[in-house]
Scaffold this motif. Structure first.
Motif, mmCIF file in Angstrom:
data_model
loop_
_atom_site.group_PDB
_atom_site.id
_atom_site.type_symbol
_atom_site.label_atom_id
_atom_site.label_comp_id
_atom_site.label_asym_id
_atom_site.label_seq_id
_atom_site.Cartn_x
_atom_site.Cartn_y
_atom_site.Cartn_z
ATOM 1 N N LYS A 165 0.937 -1.039 0.009
ATOM 2 C CA LYS A 165 -0.084 -0.031 0.029
ATOM 3 C C LYS A 165 0.954 1.199 0.027
ATOM 4 O O LYS A 165 2.053 1.285 0.616
ATOM 5 C CB LYS A 165 -0.950 -0.040 1.413
ATOM 6 C CG LYS A 165 -2.067 -0.963 1.428
ATOM 7 C CD LYS A 165 -3.087 -0.548 0.326
ATOM 8 C CE LYS A 165 -4.248 -1.842 0.506
ATOM 9 N NZ LYS A 165 -5.288 -1.413 -0.615
ATOM 10 N N ILE A 166 0.422 2.307 -0.671
ATOM 11 C CA ILE A 166 1.220 3.481 -1.110
ATOM 12 C C ILE A 166 0.375 4.681 -0.450
ATOM 13 O O ILE A 166 -0.684 4.817 -0.608
ATOM 14 C CB ILE A 166 1.793 3.789 -2.318
ATOM 15 C CG1 ILE A 166 2.284 2.570 -2.978
ATOM 16 C CG2 ILE A 166 2.564 5.158 -2.458
ATOM 17 C CD1 ILE A 166 2.790 2.463 -4.235
ATOM 18 N N SER A 167 0.971 5.373 0.415
ATOM 19 C CA SER A 167 0.260 6.748 0.869
ATOM 20 C C SER A 167 1.349 7.912 0.562
ATOM 21 O O SER A 167 2.549 7.533 0.437
ATOM 22 C CB SER A 167 0.168 6.846 2.376
ATOM 23 O OG SER A 167 1.444 6.596 3.164
ATOM 24 N N CYS A 168 0.945 9.022 0.247
ATOM 25 C CA CYS A 168 1.540 10.299 -0.250
ATOM 26 C C CYS A 168 0.816 11.461 0.429
ATOM 27 O O CYS A 168 -0.288 11.890 0.459
ATOM 28 C CB CYS A 168 1.568 10.333 -1.674
ATOM 29 S SG CYS A 168 2.355 11.836 -2.341
ATOM 30 N N MET A 200 3.478 14.941 -10.042
ATOM 31 C CA MET A 200 2.542 14.267 -8.772
ATOM 32 C C MET A 200 1.291 13.625 -9.629
ATOM 33 O O MET A 200 0.837 12.830 -9.143
ATOM 34 C CB MET A 200 2.019 15.327 -7.854
ATOM 35 C CG MET A 200 3.068 15.966 -7.002
ATOM 36 S SD MET A 200 4.286 14.787 -6.157
ATOM 37 C CE MET A 200 3.308 13.891 -5.181
ATOM 38 N N SER A 201 1.097 14.063 -10.802
ATOM 39 C CA SER A 201 -0.074 13.357 -11.611
ATOM 40 C C SER A 201 0.667 12.067 -12.142
ATOM 41 O O SER A 201 -0.300 11.013 -11.889
ATOM 42 C CB SER A 201 -0.237 14.144 -12.856
ATOM 43 O OG SER A 201 -0.996 15.466 -12.388
ATOM 44 N N LYS A 202 1.834 11.964 -12.360
ATOM 45 C CA LYS A 202 2.373 10.459 -12.619
ATOM 46 C C LYS A 202 2.521 9.584 -11.309
ATOM 47 O O LYS A 202 2.011 8.440 -11.216
ATOM 48 C CB LYS A 202 3.672 10.718 -12.987
ATOM 49 C CG LYS A 202 3.981 11.391 -14.575
ATOM 50 C CD LYS A 202 5.247 11.543 -14.976
ATOM 51 C CE LYS A 202 5.393 12.298 -16.174
ATOM 52 N NZ LYS A 202 6.569 12.664 -16.472
ATOM 53 N N LEU A 203 2.919 10.403 -10.167
ATOM 54 C CA LEU A 203 3.141 9.432 -8.918
ATOM 55 C C LEU A 203 1.765 9.097 -8.563
ATOM 56 O O LEU A 203 1.736 8.034 -7.766
ATOM 57 C CB LEU A 203 4.054 10.425 -8.099
ATOM 58 C CG LEU A 203 5.447 10.370 -8.432
ATOM 59 C CD1 LEU A 203 6.132 11.469 -7.610
ATOM 60 C CD2 LEU A 203 6.217 9.237 -8.444
ATOM 61 N N CYS A 204 0.920 9.877 -8.322
ATOM 62 C CA CYS A 204 -0.422 9.761 -7.690
ATOM 63 C C CYS A 204 -1.279 8.582 -8.383
ATOM 64 O O CYS A 204 -2.304 7.857 -7.773
ATOM 65 C CB CYS A 204 -1.367 11.080 -7.438
ATOM 66 S SG CYS A 204 -0.763 11.931 -6.260
ATOM 67 N N GLU A 205 -0.808 8.119 -9.454
ATOM 68 C CA GLU A 205 -1.476 7.004 -10.191
ATOM 69 C C GLU A 205 -1.322 5.732 -9.472
ATOM 70 O O GLU A 205 -2.081 4.685 -9.443
ATOM 71 C CB GLU A 205 -1.134 6.865 -11.703
ATOM 72 C CG GLU A 205 -1.427 8.000 -12.620
ATOM 73 C CD GLU A 205 -0.778 7.616 -13.974
ATOM 74 O OE1 GLU A 205 -0.380 6.660 -14.141
ATOM 75 O OE2 GLU A 205 -0.816 8.642 -14.702
ATOM 76 N N TYR A 206 -0.104 5.641 -8.673
ATOM 77 C CA TYR A 206 0.112 4.351 -7.897
ATOM 78 C C TYR A 206 -0.437 4.531 -6.491
ATOM 79 O O TYR A 206 -0.059 3.558 -5.580
ATOM 80 C CB TYR A 206 1.686 4.390 -7.768
ATOM 81 C CG TYR A 206 2.169 4.196 -9.137
ATOM 82 C CD1 TYR A 206 2.232 2.799 -9.822
ATOM 83 C CD2 TYR A 206 2.553 5.250 -9.984
ATOM 84 C CE1 TYR A 206 2.869 2.546 -11.199
ATOM 85 C CE2 TYR A 206 2.954 5.062 -11.480
ATOM 86 C CZ TYR A 206 3.094 3.615 -11.744
ATOM 87 O OH TYR A 206 3.724 3.423 -13.075
ATOM 88 N N VAL A 207 -0.743 5.906 -5.821
ATOM 89 C CA VAL A 207 -1.149 5.903 -4.637
ATOM 90 C C VAL A 207 -2.583 5.762 -3.886
ATOM 91 O O VAL A 207 -3.535 5.688 -4.859
ATOM 92 C CB VAL A 207 -0.974 7.519 -4.361
ATOM 93 C CG1 VAL A 207 -1.509 7.957 -2.792
ATOM 94 C CG2 VAL A 207 0.442 8.164 -4.382
#
Length: 244
Positions: free
Chosen positions: A160-163, A181-188
């Motif tokens: 699980k991933i939190s940001c 952050m648009s790229k990274l938040c796809e995994y959050v």
């Protein structure tokens, strides 16, 4: 639960009490950083937590490692190398005077790190949760790639991933933050934000609210959370609301 946090730990230099920089010739020397602070807090609550970063092999870098170890944080995943530890000067606010933060972190070991410095498959083996903030990818395009590689590896291991969006205007522009952050938040899975960060990073605003004028509409934050969740399919969104 086994947790991994990724970020930069820095030297914090701060005048004693509430003195200003121009009023003192002595600065208190400690270590701190967004994800490092989370790691220490989780360790204090009894969690099994490791902090991942890159630090020089010299004595100042080792002092940073020791600052984490004293609280029970696992430092075995820290990469050693580079020439310098990032620094931030902090002037603690008093009464109506706000705090002042001045960064001196360009070309730190973590800011100059690359994806090749970290074996994320090994790092996320047996891990349950991964946490990072928007401060870390703000260090540069290379660190965006590090965060992206970490997120991909975490997902591959079922983590699980939190940001925490945690926008820092001193480190990058809103446009740069939005792109990364648009790229990274796809995994959050879990997004942590406040009303200002949601607006600065993604242009998402609470209804009938002016964050700069202090006009708050509590019901509007449900809209912010829903917009964030709809955009990135987060499982959960935590909106923090600060009062004067």
């Amino acid at each position: 639960m086994k947790v991994v946090t990724l970020g930069e730990i820095m030297i914090r230099l701060q005048p004693y009490d509430h003195l200003r920089f121009v009023q003192t010739d002595t600065l208190q020397y400690t270590y701190g950083g967004g994800e490092a602070n989370v790691a220490v807090s989780l360790a204090n609550y009894g969690a099994d937590v490791a902090f991942v970063t890159k630090l020089p092999a010299h004595a100042i870098g080792q002092a940073g490692v020791n600052a984490l170890r004293r609280y029970g944080v696992d430092t075995s995943k820290i990469t050693r190398g580079g020439d310098r530890v990032g620094i931030y000067f902090n002037e603690k606010g008093a009464s109506q005077r706000g705090s002042v933060c001045i960064y001196d972190r360009a070309h730190s070991a973590m800011a100059d790190a690359t994806v090749a410095d970290f074996d994320f498959d090994a790092i996320f083996e047996g891990v349950d949760w991964f946490h990072f903030t928007g401060i870390t990818p703000a260090l540069g395009p290379n660190v965006v790639e590090i965060c992206l590689a970490a997120c991909k590896a975490a997902k591959a291991h079922g983590v699980k991933i939190s940001c925490d969006l945690n926008y820092r205007g001193k480190l990058w522009t809103r446009e740069q933050a939005r792109e990364a952050m648009s790229k990274l938040c796809e995994y959050v899975d879990v997004c942590i934000s406040n009303e200002e960060d949601a607006k600065d990073v993604f242009g998402i605003e609470a209804e009938a609210t002016d964050i700069y004028a202090g006009e708050i509409n509590r019901e509007g934050y449900k809209s912010v959370a829903k917009q964030l969740a709809d955009k990135f399919h987060f499982e959960k969104v935590a909106i923090t609301l600060r009062e004067s």
